[in-house]
Design a protein around this motif. Structure first.
Motif, PDB file in Angstrom:
ATOM      1  N   HIS A  34      -3.296 -11.568  -1.059  1.00 25.80           N
ATOM      2  CA  HIS A  34      -4.136 -12.013  -0.266  1.00 25.80           C
ATOM      3  C   HIS A  34      -5.803 -11.143  -1.043  1.00 25.80           C
TER       4      HIS A  34
ATOM      5  N   VAL B 123       0.706 -11.344   0.375  1.00 20.60           N
ATOM      6  CA  VAL B 123       1.709 -12.159   1.919  1.00 20.60           C
ATOM      7  C   VAL B 123       2.938 -13.009   1.148  1.00 20.60           C
TER       8      VAL B 123
ATOM      9  N   ILE C 220       3.643 -21.435   3.411  1.00 23.08           N
ATOM     10  CA  ILE C 220       3.238 -20.625   4.657  1.00 23.08           C
ATOM     11  C   ILE C 220       2.796 -21.772   6.088  1.00 23.08           C
TER      12      ILE C 220
ATOM     13  N   GLU D  99       0.458 -22.626  10.993  1.00 24.63           N
ATOM     14  CA  GLU D  99       0.151 -22.398  12.500  1.00 24.63           C
ATOM     15  C   GLU D  99       0.857 -20.917  12.843  1.00 24.63           C
ATOM     16  N   ALA D 100       1.128 -20.855  11.756  1.00 26.69           N
ATOM     17  CA  ALA D 100       1.776 -19.448  12.177  1.00 26.69           C
ATOM     18  C   ALA D 100       1.979 -17.915  11.835  1.00 26.69           C
ATOM     19  N   THR D 101       1.372 -17.158  11.911  1.00 29.06           N
ATOM     20  CA  THR D 101       1.415 -16.010  11.760  1.00 29.06           C
ATOM     21  C   THR D 101       2.488 -14.566  11.045  1.00 29.06           C
ATOM     22  N   TYR D 102       1.383 -14.068   9.605  1.00 29.17           N
ATOM     23  CA  TYR D 102       3.248 -13.423   8.973  1.00 29.17           C
ATOM     24  C   TYR D 102       2.731 -11.916   8.653  1.00 29.17           C
TER      25      TYR D 102
ATOM     26  N   THR E 216       1.631  -8.967   6.029  1.00 27.70           N
ATOM     27  CA  THR E 216       1.142  -8.505   5.434  1.00 27.70           C
ATOM     28  C   THR E 216       1.838  -7.502   5.431  1.00 27.70           C
TER      29      THR E 216
END
Length: 116
Positions: A33, A43, A47, A50-53, A55
């Protein structure tokens, strides 16, 4: 005769198993990233927008081994800026008790271009 045949088959199977297990699996595989002064931020590579992941910060030191598209840390920032979602496989020195990779020092990185 049968003993020799069984011994030969067993020996072949043992060599085959030993050969297959010689390459240790990476502790993390994902996308780079960001490149910072002494670390990279990685990351997940697949993916949902619309989602969060989470780091992960991977520390780099003079003993970190590079291979693939980049051979030294100094080349990494330029490669990342010129590549669309560069991929990385990371091996860390000490994952701790919970197999955590965040804020750990990388022992080895394999950097690749993203798959089309």
């Amino acid at each position: 005769m049968i003993n020799k045949l069984l011994s030969s088959i067993l020996l072949f199977v043992l060599f085959f198993i030993a050969g297959c297990g010689s390459e240790e699996e990476a502790d993390f595989q994902g996308a780079i990233h960001e490149v910072k002064e002494d670390r990279i931020i990685v990351v997940e590579d697949e993916i949902d927008p619309e989602a969060t992941y989470p780091t992960y910060k991977i520390l780099i030191d003079e003993s970190t081994e590079f291979s693939g598209e980049v051979e030294v840390f100094g080349e990494l920032d330029e490669f990342v800026s010129q590549s669309e979602q560069p991929l990385v496989q990371v091996w860390v020195n000490d994952k701790g008790e919970n197999n955590e990779i965040d804020n750990r020092t990388a022992s080895k990185l394999i950097v690749e271009k993203s798959k089309p």
